[in-house]
Scaffold this active site. Sequence first.
Site, PDB file in Angstrom:
ATOM      1  N   LEU A   1      33.767 -27.339  59.119  1.00  0.00           N
ATOM      2  CA  LEU A   1      33.495 -29.134  58.598  1.00  0.00           C
ATOM      3  C   LEU A   1      35.376 -29.537  58.305  1.00  0.00           C
ATOM      4  O   LEU A   1      35.725 -28.889  57.344  1.00  0.00           O
ATOM      5  CB  LEU A   1      32.271 -29.160  57.596  1.00  0.00           C
ATOM      6  CG  LEU A   1      31.001 -28.407  58.482  1.00  0.00           C
ATOM      7  CD1 LEU A   1      29.984 -29.313  57.021  1.00  0.00           C
ATOM      8  CD2 LEU A   1      30.686 -28.996  59.689  1.00  0.00           C
ATOM      9  N   ASP A   2      34.839 -30.930  58.881  1.00  0.00           N
ATOM     10  CA  ASP A   2      36.155 -31.962  58.070  1.00  0.00           C
ATOM     11  C   ASP A   2      36.352 -31.977  56.821  1.00  0.00           C
ATOM     12  O   ASP A   2      34.990 -31.559  55.773  1.00  0.00           O
ATOM     13  CB  ASP A   2      36.142 -33.247  58.875  1.00  0.00           C
ATOM     14  CG  ASP A   2      36.414 -32.682  60.651  1.00  0.00           C
ATOM     15  OD1 ASP A   2      36.814 -31.479  61.239  1.00  0.00           O
ATOM     16  OD2 ASP A   2      35.641 -33.615  61.744  1.00  0.00           O
ATOM     17  N   ARG A   3      37.174 -32.144  56.449  1.00  0.00           N
ATOM     18  CA  ARG A   3      37.524 -32.108  54.918  1.00  0.00           C
ATOM     19  C   ARG A   3      35.526 -33.326  54.555  1.00  0.00           C
ATOM     20  O   ARG A   3      35.535 -33.325  53.334  1.00  0.00           O
ATOM     21  CB  ARG A   3      38.843 -32.370  54.427  1.00  0.00           C
ATOM     22  CG  ARG A   3      38.699 -32.944  52.601  1.00  0.00           C
ATOM     23  CD  ARG A   3      40.127 -33.076  52.502  1.00  0.00           C
ATOM     24  NE  ARG A   3      40.333 -33.395  51.389  1.00  0.00           N
ATOM     25  CZ  ARG A   3      41.095 -32.797  50.649  1.00  0.00           C
ATOM     26  NH1 ARG A   3      42.282 -32.369  51.146  1.00  0.00           N
ATOM     27  NH2 ARG A   3      41.509 -32.967  49.274  1.00  0.00           N
TER      28      ARG A   3
END
Length: 471
Positions: A237-239
């Site tokens: 998942l993106d930050r």
Amino acid sequence: MVLRPLLRRSVMLRTSPSSPAPGGGSFHFSIFHELKSTLALSNTTENVSQQNNEKGSNRWFTLPPYTTTVNVSVLGNRIFNRGAQAEAEASTVSNTALKWVIRCCPELPRSLVQKLFRLRKVRRGSSIIENSECNLEAGDQLKRVAAKDIMNVGDQIFLPISVQVFPREKARGYCNKEEVKFIHSLVLYKDPAILVINKPPGLPVQGGIGVKRSLDELAASCLRYDYSESPRLVHRLDRDSSGILIMGRTSTSTSVLHSVFREKTFEASTHANRVDSEKKFLEKRYWALVIGSPRRSKGLITAPLGKIVLDDGRSEQIMVIDNAESMPFQQAITRYKVIKSHHGYTWLELCPLTGRKHQLRVHCAEVLGTPIVGDYKYGWQAHRNLKAFHSNFHKNQGKKQSLPFGLDFESGSIAENNPRLHLHCKQLTLPDVSFALHNDSLDHDCSRLECLELDAPLPSYMQRSWDIINN
């Protein structure tokens, strides 16, 4: 740290202790614990071979007998297709001596294992020989084994007793009590094969330049439980995104899950005309708050994505490729539907059928024309004139909760001038990989395999935005 070459036999043989090893090093970690963790196989711990009672055995560090392993690619195919398109391949796969040592001894550096093979310090013996009354004097019954040699069922590997064993006390002390408690609170589900974590926004999944703490390192430190192996990432998942993140608890379960996710992306990419009827055996459902509203209340986005490099290679951006012949691309498919639309905002449910980097963010911004709130990378133009949504509902009251690692779940709703990214993996349907592995490889009828239904609550700032719009 190095385990002394003249390790006392009392550690391995449970006999009366002999005189201390020369050198008198100040090693205060438990050797017995390290031997147990090093010899662990997947999620079980194997004791040092009982055959070490034989004469001359104090020279060797004995691994468990080799057993056949599951062909994870075939099993992943069967799980995803529920046995409908079973591959006509063997259920087991050959393993080399190198792979077996790495699997049995996850704590040993790979470079050290390779060096032992290169120096011809590794031996192999059959469990049949080991169970006989033959002595292992000077390794008479053992033969040298090369890294690429194929293992046979029952074979045992013997490493020099002076093998390096790195203690894990440093890893265990990576987090303080408050941080460990916080990481444990993120766990939504746990079984022998997987860990499911509700990833907090703002915490990167993997380490990198400028990253002090990442979720994979924290999981290795805090979420091993009684396993010798660290949890491994299955997807990312993106930050600034949040929600369900799957981690494999063993190398085998991680490989099977990788195969299942890969099968899903391959199926959607190569059979785009059949995605509407795609089985819900593996499905991720994201919730996103977007600016504006799509023309249709639901639909299917099929738009290939490509990558462009910016700032002399220091950054990159994903974009929809109009001309597939102009640059490399990856097929990307997303199913969407409107949950609720009000006050110029829309809540969408997004189901990515392929797993491409920034897929949902780019599809929302460039294809639907409704960038996700807080996505300043792909929706910066829409945010230029975006003003805070003035509402007296659910105002922040009192002191903000202080969280470890500098995280903040409270600020960032649409009631503030600079909202945070509103993208959350809320629900996930996943095949019960633990059951499939427990019932062994390809003989099990995967058509009857049940699914796990997972759900992750929204972070506080997204819940506040939901309440504001629904008020």
